[in-house]
Design a protein around this motif. Structure first.
Motif, PDB file in Angstrom:
ATOM      1  N   THR A 290      56.470  65.011 -16.349  1.00 28.42           N
ATOM      2  CA  THR A 290      56.322  64.729 -17.500  1.00 28.42           C
ATOM      3  C   THR A 290      55.437  65.285 -18.587  1.00 28.42           C
ATOM      4  OG1 THR A 290      55.589  62.897 -17.741  1.00 28.42           O
ATOM      5  CG2 THR A 290      58.074  62.793 -16.381  1.00 28.42           C
ATOM      6  N   GLN A 302      65.273  58.442 -15.867  1.00 28.70           N
ATOM      7  CA  GLN A 302      64.814  59.587 -16.518  1.00 28.70           C
ATOM      8  C   GLN A 302      64.603  60.598 -17.401  1.00 28.70           C
ATOM      9  OE1 GLN A 302      61.980  57.451 -13.518  1.00 28.70           O
ATOM     10  NE2 GLN A 302      60.631  57.671 -15.845  1.00 28.70           N
ATOM     11  N   VAL A 304      63.101  64.707 -16.499  1.00 25.63           N
ATOM     12  CA  VAL A 304      61.896  64.738 -15.681  1.00 25.63           C
ATOM     13  C   VAL A 304      61.915  65.988 -15.193  1.00 25.63           C
ATOM     14  CG1 VAL A 304      60.957  62.468 -14.868  1.00 25.63           C
ATOM     15  CG2 VAL A 304      62.445  63.932 -13.609  1.00 25.63           C
TER      16      VAL A 304
END
Length: 634
Positions: A290, A302, A304
């Motif tokens: 990240t 998320q 990523v």
């Protein structure tokens, strides 16, 4: 703007840190017209103190000018931003608003109640975790209540509130409330809504919105805001198998190659085995990268970048998934489709299908049925009109990784896009892969198109003549074939009228039949080109989308579009069959150029002006172009 949290004044950094880590609930309000959806959202914004002072002043002024509450604050004006909405007192477009409390952040979608805005409601519901279905206590369960409840169930929203609004107008009658809840429960069971919370309220007066109301001592459940704060949001996404559609192959330099995307479900950690789909190749996660540094794990929601231990081929649109529990891969499906466009869905017409980060060409078969969402009745249908919902089969030009929508929205929900205008024309939910897609595979053949063309001493071509009825397509195509045959070429002519005596004898002249007419002929032309022939196709083929579909079936440079350009007045003058006269008299329906459109080619390889060239000259021009093109390709 005054917020509920005292941390803003005491420790702004602590407040911002706490705010960053709050969970987010996306929910929508829906129901019939004038049930109070916009008023409810305005009240939530007001009570959560998410209104700036200048906004409050403007609201007070607007309430006196165009409000519906006799000069008192009209909370609906906080959400109904379009002039047409304020004038009519209804919601037209989907309005999104953000607010927060000490416990949670919220994004709420205020969706329209009118039937003609069903597509807007579906758009608002597509990302929602919960639904607040409003009912006017005076009116009870209405047609639109059932309609929106069906859509909520269809879109997989499991957390539902039945908000019985305007209880102050029925004297807070517990009997009336119980009657409405019983009526709704009977319907909810039919559509698969297994549980819901019922709350009596008055959005305008603020009863049971943020605090329990003394006007309903017989109700012992939570007020709406507390229910929203406690509703589970990420209850099962982390528990599901890992899925990440690849958005971008991240290659900033020769030493780094990662795959970026949003984790749609599950958890992934370095060392986990993953499978890239649809290729099926496996590797191991090496790093989770990240902007702020590497992570020990990434979870649903998320964004990523994953690096893998092996150099396997992964592209944008592929899916990285848990190797031990991957999604299925297929190119034919059954799906529920909601039609968004003013132009109807035509079976066989090529569209683009976007699922996750992958876009492929798709065709929709004739609906198995459409759903009357007011009665839940299944109705026969040959196509879908604006705001209609049906169950159809889909065929894609390439396999995709997917999960059924009921299991994973991100890998089971898709949109359809018009190939020419790029408009989103529909949205759908995948049910399952068709069994035939798993049983049918391409058979490898030793003699290919190139070998067949060499044996014939020519390059395969599909010469597609398009134009109005009476333009002279068949006459010109016949002369071209005679000239090519005289030169020793191997040809075949597919003529529109002749094909309708056999292959397409079951088709009429509606738009959907015209689409299917061209689809079949294009597939036949493809097979003949695969045999190494020069195929002449003489069809009106009025729609650009179908001509483009035909072009894309062929190899690069193999499709030659010839626009036989004849003004409609001239075509009518030549009309030896008398078809235009019958169409003008109303005796012949769906006739191209009269009551059905003709979409002229925008950039054909060859344009023939039949007002300047005789059929013989036109044929010579086409043959000359083919000879020149063949010479250039040698």
């Amino acid at each position: 703007m005054a917020h509920q949290s005292a941390l803003i004044a005491q420790d702004i950094e602590a407040y911002l840190d706490a705010h960053q880590h709050k969970s987010l609930l996306r929910f929508l309000t829906c129901g019939s017209v004038d049930d109070g959806k916009s008023t409810l959202i305005g009240r939530l914004l007001y009570d959560s103190k998410m209104i700036f002072e200048d906004q409050l002043a403007a609201l007070e002024a607007d309430s006196k000018k165009v409000g519906t509450q006799g000069g008192e604050i009209d909370f609906a004006l906080l959400v109904d931003g379009l002039a047409a909405e304020r004038e009519q007192g209804i919601t037209i477009d989907v309005a999104y608003r953000f607010f927060s409390t000490d416990k949670r952040k919220f994004i709420v979608a205020d969706t329209p109640g009118h039937e003609q805005y069903t597509r807007n409601m579906v758009t608002g519901a597509s990302t929602a975790d919960a639904a607040v279905i409003l009912i006017d206590a005076r009116k009870g369960v209405l047609t639109q209540t059932r309609r929106h409840s069906y859509l909520v169930s269809l879109l997989g929203i499991r957390h539902v509130v039945l908000a019985v609004n305007k209880m102050d107008l029925v004297e807070w009658s517990q009997g009336r409330f119980d009657e409405i809840v019983a009526d709704y429960r009977a319907f909810a069971q039919q559509i698969g809504i297994e549980a819901f919370a019922a709350i009596p309220m008055s959005a305008l007066r603020g009863d049971n919105i943020t605090e329990p109301s003394a006007n309903a001592p017989w109700y012992d459940g939570p007020p709406l805001m507390r229910w929203l704060e406690d509703a589970p949001v990420e209850d099962d996404l982390r528990e599901k198998p890992f899925r990440m559609p690849v958005q971008w192959v991240n290659r900033p330099n020769l030493d780094f190659r990662g795959f970026s995307g949003l984790v749609a479900s599950g958890v992934v950690r370095p060392g986990d085995k993953v499978k890239a789909l649809p290729s099926g190749r496996e590797s191991t996660v090496q790093r989770i990268v990240t902007f702020t540094g590497d992570l020990d794990e990434a979870v649903a929601g998320q964004s990523v970048t994953l690096t893998l231990a092996d150099e396997i081929d992964v592209s944008r649109g592929d899916v990285l998934a848990a190797a031990g529990n991957p999604p299925a891969v297929a190119d034919q499906f059954e799906a529920t489709l909601v039609w968004f466009d003013e132009e109807p869905m035509l079976p066989g017409r090529p569209y683009l299908l976007k699922l996750g980060t992958r876009t492929v060409a798709a065709q929709v078969a004739e609906p198995k049925y459409k759903v009357n969402v007011n009665t839940l009745e299944h109705l026969a249908a040959r196509r879908l009109e604006l705001n209609e919902i049906g169950v159809c089969n889909l065929s894609l030009d390439a396999p995709i990784a997917f999960d059924p929508y009921a299991e994973n929205r991100d890998l089971g929900g898709f949109i359809l896009i018009d190939r020419l205008s790029n408009r989103t024309v529909g949205a759908g939910l995948l049910h399952f892969a068709l069994r035939r897609s798993q049983n049918i595979h391409w058979q490898a053949l030793d003699v290919d198109k190139a070998a067949r063309a060499r044996a014939l001493g020519q390059a395969a071509r599909v010469v597609w003549l398009t134009g109005l009825s009476g333009a002279g397509k068949s006459t010109i195509a016949n002369l071209v074939e005679k000239r090519l045959a005289a030169d020793g070429r191997h040809t075949y002519l597919l003529d529109g009228d002749n094909v309708r005596h056999g292959l397409n004898k079951d088709l009429g002249f509606t738009e959907q039949d015209r689409v299917e007419n061209i689809r079949r002929v294009a597939e036949v032309a493809k097979l003949m080109a695969d045999a190494g022939l020069i195929v002449l196709v003489s069809f009106i083929s009025p729609f650009r989308a179908e001509r483009r579909m035909a072009r894309e079936l062929m190899a690069e440079g193999e499709f030659v579009e010839v626009f036989v350009d004849t003004p409609i007045a001239e075509a009518e003058r030549r009309d030896v069959k008398g078809l235009y006269a019958k169409a003008r008299a109303g005796q012949l329906k769906n006739f191209t150029g009269v009551d059905s459109p003709y979409e002229a080619p925008e950039s054909p390889e060859i344009r023939i002006d039949t007002t300047a060239l005789s059929p013989e000259q036109a044929a010579e021009a086409i043959v000359a172009w083919l000879e020149k093109d063949s010479a250039a390709r040698r």
